[in-house]
Design a protein around this motif. Structure first.
Motif, PDB file in Angstrom:
ATOM      1  N   LYS A  15     114.776 -14.770  34.928  1.00 45.85           N
ATOM      2  CA  LYS A  15     115.580 -15.869  34.384  1.00 45.85           C
ATOM      3  C   LYS A  15     114.687 -16.882  33.678  1.00 45.85           C
ATOM      4  O   LYS A  15     115.004 -17.325  32.569  1.00 45.85           O
ATOM      5  N   TYR A  17     111.748 -16.331  32.350  1.00 42.65           N
ATOM      6  CA  TYR A  17     111.224 -15.681  31.161  1.00 42.65           C
ATOM      7  C   TYR A  17     112.264 -15.696  30.031  1.00 42.65           C
ATOM      8  O   TYR A  17     111.960 -16.032  28.883  1.00 42.65           O
ATOM      9  N   ILE A  18     113.498 -15.374  30.367  1.00 41.56           N
ATOM     10  CA  ILE A  18     114.567 -15.334  29.360  1.00 41.56           C
ATOM     11  C   ILE A  18     114.831 -16.728  28.808  1.00 41.56           C
ATOM     12  O   ILE A  18     114.984 -16.910  27.591  1.00 41.56           O
ATOM     13  N   GLN A  21     112.705 -17.767  26.074  1.00 39.24           N
ATOM     14  CA  GLN A  21     112.909 -17.042  24.814  1.00 39.24           C
ATOM     15  C   GLN A  21     114.254 -17.334  24.148  1.00 39.24           C
ATOM     16  O   GLN A  21     114.368 -17.287  22.934  1.00 39.24           O
ATOM     17  N   ALA A  28     121.473 -16.562  27.907  1.00 34.87           N
ATOM     18  CA  ALA A  28     120.392 -16.153  28.813  1.00 34.87           C
ATOM     19  C   ALA A  28     120.976 -15.562  30.096  1.00 34.87           C
ATOM     20  O   ALA A  28     120.489 -14.539  30.600  1.00 34.87           O
ATOM     21  N   ILE A  31     122.241 -12.079  29.416  1.00 31.26           N
ATOM     22  CA  ILE A  31     121.128 -11.123  29.369  1.00 31.26           C
ATOM     23  C   ILE A  31     120.687 -10.778  30.787  1.00 31.26           C
ATOM     24  O   ILE A  31     120.460  -9.613  31.119  1.00 31.26           O
ATOM     25  N   LEU A  32     120.585 -11.785  31.625  1.00 29.36           N
ATOM     26  CA  LEU A  32     120.182 -11.558  33.011  1.00 29.36           C
ATOM     27  C   LEU A  32     121.183 -10.653  33.737  1.00 29.36           C
ATOM     28  O   LEU A  32     120.795  -9.749  34.484  1.00 29.36           O
ATOM     29  N   TYR A  57     110.496  -5.842  32.504  1.00 35.43           N
ATOM     30  CA  TYR A  57     110.181  -6.712  31.371  1.00 35.43           C
ATOM     31  C   TYR A  57     110.431  -6.014  30.033  1.00 35.43           C
ATOM     32  O   TYR A  57     110.774  -6.658  29.047  1.00 35.43           O
ATOM     33  N   THR A  60     114.073  -6.409  29.555  1.00 29.40           N
ATOM     34  CA  THR A  60     114.334  -7.805  29.214  1.00 29.40           C
ATOM     35  C   THR A  60     113.974  -8.088  27.755  1.00 29.40           C
ATOM     36  O   THR A  60     114.764  -8.688  27.023  1.00 29.40           O
ATOM     37  N   ARG A  61     112.780  -7.659  27.335  1.00 28.14           N
ATOM     38  CA  ARG A  61     112.361  -7.876  25.942  1.00 28.14           C
ATOM     39  C   ARG A  61     113.329  -7.205  24.971  1.00 28.14           C
ATOM     40  O   ARG A  61     113.705  -7.782  23.952  1.00 28.14           O
ATOM     41  N   ILE A  64     116.490  -9.229  24.694  1.00 28.47           N
ATOM     42  CA  ILE A  64     116.260 -10.455  23.925  1.00 28.47           C
ATOM     43  C   ILE A  64     116.202 -10.135  22.432  1.00 28.47           C
ATOM     44  O   ILE A  64     116.782 -10.848  21.609  1.00 28.47           O
ATOM     45  N   TYR A  67     119.648  -9.590  21.256  1.00 27.18           N
ATOM     46  CA  TYR A  67     120.337 -10.874  21.132  1.00 27.18           C
ATOM     47  C   TYR A  67     120.029 -11.512  19.782  1.00 27.18           C
ATOM     48  O   TYR A  67     120.930 -11.938  19.061  1.00 27.18           O
TER      49      TYR A  67
END
Length: 191
Positions: A15, A17-18, A21, A28, A31-32, A57, A60-61, A64, A67
Motif C-alpha cells: 500500500k 509503495y502504491i 506511485q 491505489a 490496485i491493492l 512487486y 504491483t508494478r 501501476i 493504471y
C-alpha cells in the motif's frame, strides 16, 4: 505461506509503495485489491514461487503501469472548442465526425431526465470523479457508477433513436446520418 499470511505480511508495504506511485487514494486501493485477488487466484502456486517479494512487486508494478496506460487514453477537455482537433483526418487519412458527434451529444443530453443529465455532464463533460459524485449524491461508489452507466446507455439510445453511427477500428465516427435523411454526410435534425 498461506494467501492470508502473505496478504497480512505484505499489505502495508504494498500500500505504501502504491501510494508513492499513484496520487489517487481510491485508485491505489483498487490496485491493492487487485493484488489481493491475484494472490487468491494463485493460492495453489504460491508455495512454488521462490522469490515472493519479487513476484508481488512485479504484479504491483504491472498494475501501476496499467493504471497510467489507461489514464492516458482519456483527457479532460475544458471547452467544447478544444474538440476541434478530433475532427482532423485520422492516420489513414479518412475524415471523421468526432467533433460534430460531441456537439450533438451535448445537445441530446437535454432529452434525458435531470438525474441522467447531471450524471453525464458532471462525469463525462466536467470530468468529476465517480467517487466524488457518490459523496455529492449521497450514494455508494458502485451506485454512482451504475447511475452514470445507465445515463450513458440512455444517451446512446436517444442518439440511436434518430441517428445511424458507424465507427472505424479506432473508434472514430466515420458516418453519422439522421435515419430519415440517409445520404447526407452529416445530419442531426434533433439537435
Amino acid at each position: 505461506m498461506s494467501p492470508e499470511e502473505l496478504w497480512l505480511r505484505y499489505n502495508p508495504k504494498l500500500k505504501n509503495y502504491i501510494l508513492k506511485q499513484v496520487p489517487d487514494q481510491y485508485c491505489a486501493e483498487d490496485i491493492l485489491q487487485e493484488i489481493g485477488l491475484r494472490i487468491q487466484r494463485n493460492a495453489d502456486e504460491i508455495q512454488e514461487i521462490t522469490n515472493v517479494d519479487a513476484w508481488l512487486y512485479r504484479i504491483t508494478r504491472n498494475l501501476i503501469v496499467d493504471y497510467y496506460r489507461c489514464a492516458k487514453k482519456y483527457t479532460l477537455m475544458e471547452d467544447i472548442a478544444d474538440v476541434a482537433d478530433l475532427a482532423e483526418p485520422d492516420a489513414a487519412g479518412l475524415e471523421n465526425y468526432n467533433k460534430e458527434t460531441v456537439e450533438c451529444l451535448l445537445k441530446l443530453v437535454a432529452y434525458l431526465p435531470a438525474i441522467d443529465q447531471e450524471a453525464i455532464l458532471e462525469c463525462d463533460y466536467k470530468g468529476t470523479k465517480q467517487n466524488v459524485l457518490a459523496e455529492k449524491w449521497g450514494i455508494s461508489k458502485s451506485g454512482s457508477k451504475s447511475r452514470i452507466q445507465r445515463a450513458r446507455k440512455r444517451l446512446t439510445a436517444v442518439m440511436q433513436g434518430c441517428c445511424e453511427v458507424k465507427k472505424d477500428h479506432a473508434g472514430n465516427i466515420i458516418e453519422f446520418n439522421h435515419k430519415d435523411h440517409a445520404g447526407t454526410k452529416f445530419s442531426c435534425l434533433k439537435c
